[in-house]
Scaffold this active site. Sequence first.
Site, PDB file in Angstrom:
ATOM      1  N   SER A  98       0.702  -1.097   0.071  1.00 15.34           N
ATOM      2  CA  SER A  98      -0.089  -0.046  -0.101  1.00 15.34           C
ATOM      3  C   SER A  98       0.886   1.079   0.080  1.00 15.34           C
ATOM      4  O   SER A  98       1.745   1.373  -0.947  1.00 15.34           O
ATOM      5  CB  SER A  98      -0.929   0.116   1.251  1.00 15.34           C
ATOM      6  OG  SER A  98      -2.051   0.791   1.240  1.00 15.34           O
ATOM      7  N   ASP A 156      -9.635  -5.647  -5.215  1.00 14.14           N
ATOM      8  CA  ASP A 156      -8.912  -4.573  -4.171  1.00 14.14           C
ATOM      9  C   ASP A 156      -9.481  -3.284  -4.672  1.00 14.14           C
ATOM     10  O   ASP A 156      -9.657  -2.632  -5.545  1.00 14.14           O
ATOM     11  CB  ASP A 156      -7.391  -4.431  -4.534  1.00 14.14           C
ATOM     12  CG  ASP A 156      -6.633  -3.724  -3.575  1.00 14.14           C
ATOM     13  OD1 ASP A 156      -7.224  -2.727  -3.028  1.00 14.14           O
ATOM     14  OD2 ASP A 156      -5.621  -3.880  -3.127  1.00 14.14           O
ATOM     15  N   HIS A 201      -7.313  -5.898  -0.809  1.00 17.97           N
ATOM     16  CA  HIS A 201      -6.212  -5.680  -0.271  1.00 17.97           C
ATOM     17  C   HIS A 201      -5.232  -5.817   0.790  1.00 17.97           C
ATOM     18  O   HIS A 201      -4.258  -6.025   1.063  1.00 17.97           O
ATOM     19  CB  HIS A 201      -6.430  -3.878   0.097  1.00 17.97           C
ATOM     20  CG  HIS A 201      -5.474  -2.783   0.229  1.00 17.97           C
ATOM     21  ND1 HIS A 201      -4.974  -2.340  -1.038  1.00 17.97           N
ATOM     22  CD2 HIS A 201      -4.838  -2.084   1.104  1.00 17.97           C
ATOM     23  CE1 HIS A 201      -3.971  -1.475  -0.821  1.00 17.97           C
ATOM     24  NE2 HIS A 201      -3.953  -1.311   0.520  1.00 17.97           N
TER      25      HIS A 201
END
Length: 418
Positions: free
Chosen positions: A190, A360, A393
């Site tokens: 991320s 995601d 994610h």
Amino acid sequence: MAALRKLPSLSILSLVALVILAVEPYEPLSSSRKSVHSGFKTDYNGVGSGMCASVVTVHGYKCQEFEVTTDDGYILSVQRIPEGRVGGGGGPNTNRQPVLLQHGVLVDGVTWLQNSPAQSPAMILADNGFDVWISNIRGTRYSRRHVTLDPDSADYWNWTWDDLVVHDLPALVDLVFKQTGRKIHYIGHSMGTLIALASFSEGKQIDKVKSAALLSPVAYLSHMTTALGDVAARAFVSEITTIFGLAEFNPRGEPVSDFLKVLCAQAGVDCYDLITALTGKNCCLNASTVDHFLKNEPQSTSTKNLVHLSQTVRDGVLSKYDYGSNDFNQAHYGETKPPRYNLTNIPHDFPLFLSYGGQDALSDVQDVGTLLDNLKYHDVEKLHVQYIKDYAHADFIIGITAKDIVYNQIISFFRNQG
């Protein structure tokens, strides 16, 4: 809240924070504070308090605690797992390749240690012969100190991810490089991918980093989709600091919670299945891991940092922080618009591994496509791209299938770099 109005630029800010609403108050893994210094802190048995003693040595791994001070005075906590629990390719004095793990926003280094040792990336890497280093960026639980500033002061929180590129990442990479004498492999998730890409695009750290694996890359955020997007879009980026009246964005604090509860009260907003609403439909999380995650995360960040991320959503480009006026930008950058990070400048022969998921909601497939378009001239043999249709994610860091699907591929990629 009368000032809130429809504007898509706030999506990332509100969404990353909404996860805290279902989390019970927690006791930090360690609340003690250590003396200010840089370098080696504890022995291989993890004597003393800190992340090592709390979540590493309890599983039978050796662990060292380090501190490093950035050139702007922030004191960062770093953990080292120098060898595997059982063998793992030899002891700490063998020729083990160092790898630095960099977490994302609103979490800390514990994010790499949430599962069992057989499923946690930090321990998997150690058991496969790597010398593992875990970063904790400024403002998180173990890195809340500064040589002069108090974390209760607004000045302590006057930073964005630009400062992580300029100050934190160089300090972390330099620490590992000097301690090991070797170029390092890097794994980011991320925001950990964002600061790496920005740094590499400016030619920084390339001389000390051997290769990089980027999980759920978030260089672009224009197509980010979440179940909470509609309600989260009704706020000004420019008004966030006024709304909260705080420089620190503390997800456990009352001002942030009060604001977010107003958002959750809106019709059609589900604030119960928050991980799905925030990150997408993760395929491979188990209940115990999610429970452990929610007890230990989220962590504080600066409100200014979240505003910067929101600007990326709004503008569709990867730029330095926009101070909101031509005059302020001119004062900071010598130009009226914030400079852009040009990802096409990443050296084409630098080894990159990118892994992203079809479910995601933060690292959207279209946005990853924009990133890959910036890398279209990268040497084919130096760019490995993995697409996992069912992953969202959180699957990349706490998914129970990630060892077989993701981490083993990363290990092979690292080993192929020589």
